[in-house]
Scaffold this motif. Structure first.
Motif, mmCIF file in Angstrom:
data_model
loop_
_atom_site.group_PDB
_atom_site.id
_atom_site.type_symbol
_atom_site.label_atom_id
_atom_site.label_comp_id
_atom_site.label_asym_id
_atom_site.label_seq_id
_atom_site.Cartn_x
_atom_site.Cartn_y
_atom_site.Cartn_z
ATOM 1 N N SER A 1 -6.242 -0.908 -5.467
ATOM 2 C CA SER A 1 -7.594 -1.412 -5.215
ATOM 3 C C SER A 1 -7.533 -2.843 -4.697
ATOM 4 O O SER A 1 -8.269 -3.220 -3.774
ATOM 5 C CB SER A 1 -8.433 -1.349 -6.497
ATOM 6 N N ARG B 1 0.834 -1.208 0.000
ATOM 7 C CA ARG B 1 0.000 0.000 0.000
ATOM 8 C C ARG B 1 0.866 1.254 0.000
ATOM 9 O O ARG B 1 0.604 2.199 -0.750
ATOM 10 C CB ARG B 1 -0.925 -0.003 1.224
ATOM 11 N N ASN C 1 -14.558 0.518 0.544
ATOM 12 C CA ASN C 1 -14.782 1.855 -0.018
ATOM 13 C C ASN C 1 -13.523 2.377 -0.706
ATOM 14 O O ASN C 1 -13.598 2.979 -1.789
ATOM 15 C CB ASN C 1 -15.232 2.822 1.073
ATOM 16 N N LEU C 2 -12.364 2.135 -0.102
ATOM 17 C CA LEU C 2 -11.111 2.573 -0.713
ATOM 18 C C LEU C 2 -10.773 1.708 -1.925
ATOM 19 O O LEU C 2 -10.225 2.202 -2.919
ATOM 20 C CB LEU C 2 -9.986 2.525 0.314
ATOM 21 N N GLU D 1 -11.056 -3.178 3.036
ATOM 22 C CA GLU D 1 -11.434 -1.763 3.051
ATOM 23 C C GLU D 1 -12.087 -1.453 1.707
ATOM 24 O O GLU D 1 -11.471 -0.928 0.780
ATOM 25 C CB GLU D 1 -10.201 -0.889 3.303
ATOM 26 N N SER E 1 1.086 3.810 -3.208
ATOM 27 C CA SER E 1 0.658 5.191 -2.927
ATOM 28 C C SER E 1 1.769 6.178 -3.259
ATOM 29 O O SER E 1 1.506 7.265 -3.783
ATOM 30 C CB SER E 1 0.241 5.328 -1.461
ATOM 31 N N LEU F 1 -12.828 3.146 -4.622
ATOM 32 C CA LEU F 1 -12.281 4.442 -5.044
ATOM 33 C C LEU F 1 -11.176 4.257 -6.072
ATOM 34 O O LEU F 1 -11.173 4.905 -7.126
ATOM 35 C CB LEU F 1 -11.749 5.196 -3.823
ATOM 36 N N HIS F 2 -10.252 3.355 -5.801
ATOM 37 C CA HIS F 2 -9.122 3.184 -6.715
ATOM 38 C C HIS F 2 -9.499 2.370 -7.951
ATOM 39 O O HIS F 2 -8.921 2.596 -9.025
ATOM 40 C CB HIS F 2 -7.940 2.587 -5.966
ATOM 41 N N TYR G 1 -6.429 -2.862 -1.016
ATOM 42 C CA TYR G 1 -7.516 -2.497 -0.110
ATOM 43 C C TYR G 1 -8.583 -3.590 -0.046
ATOM 44 O O TYR G 1 -9.215 -3.786 1.000
ATOM 45 C CB TYR G 1 -8.131 -1.161 -0.525
#
Length: 214
Positions: free
Chosen positions: A136, A110, A146-147, A144, A114, A150-151, A139
């Protein structure tokens, strides 16, 4: 329509210019629009394409007759490019992130993914969509969702033809119990990658939860 929605519909338009009612329903739910809005969008695209073709034919006729072909199109703004050093740094971080992920070191993966993304906030790198896809996946492994979503969304925004991004989006929507969107994402994944039977089976499995809309 969001940028992702427009790109999704444009990609689908290249495959099918006149979707049937079932296809319109899928596209409407994935893009959070009414089916009539999606139908109007396809009709507008077809009209624009026809107008463009007629203009091209008129220009060719004018050129053949010795006339001017009309004003040239405005040049596109230059696409942002990264320096070779930036590309090399991003690729190195991505490779280290891949190794960490394969070793099960999710926290390190991660961090590395990032960092790579932070070096390219505009997504100019050739692998920008894969970085978001990989993040993605990290996560998702961390639950996780939602994250992860998002990705996955950023991934397909950068490259709507990248089937794996839609698969990751489908998985995230499924875990968030957003079954209609999950089915739509899995079906788009299978549309882009017909050999991905896992996506096809996931869409079929979730169809009862999503409701019969196709």
């Amino acid at each position: 329509l969001t940028a992702v929605g427009r790109r999704l519909l444009r990609q689908y338009y290249e495959l099918c210019k006149r979707p049937d009612e079932g296809q319109l329903a899928v596209l409407a739910r994935v893009t959070d629009r009414e089916a009539s809005d999606v139908a109007n969008w396809f009709a507008a695209c077809e009209r624009a394409e026809s107008d463009k073709e007629r203009a091209r034919q008129r220009a060719e006729q004018a050129k053949a007759a010795g006339g001017a072909a009309g004003p040239s199109a405005a040049p596109r703004p230059p696409q942002q490019q990264l320096s070779p050093q930036q590309e090399k740094a991003i690729d190195a971080l991505r490779a280290r992130g891949n190794a960490a992920y394969q070793a099960g070191n999710l926290a390190e993966a991660r961090k590395l993914y990032s960092q790579a993304i932070s070096l390219d906030p505009s997504g100019a790198s050739a692998h920008a969509h894969k970085l978001h896809s990989n993040l993605s996946a990290v996560y998702a492994s961390l639950k996780e969702w939602n994250l992860s979503l998002l990705h996955a969304s950023k991934c397909v925004d950068l490259d709507p033809h990248f089937a794996k991004g839609w698969s990751r989006m489908g998985a995230a929507h499924e875990q968030l119990e957003q079954f209609v969107k999950s089915v739509g994402a899995y079906r788009l994944c299978h549309l882009l990658d017909p050999d991905n039977m896992n996506a096809a089976r996931a869409a079929e499995r979730l169809q009862p939860s999503a409701g019969a809309f196709c």
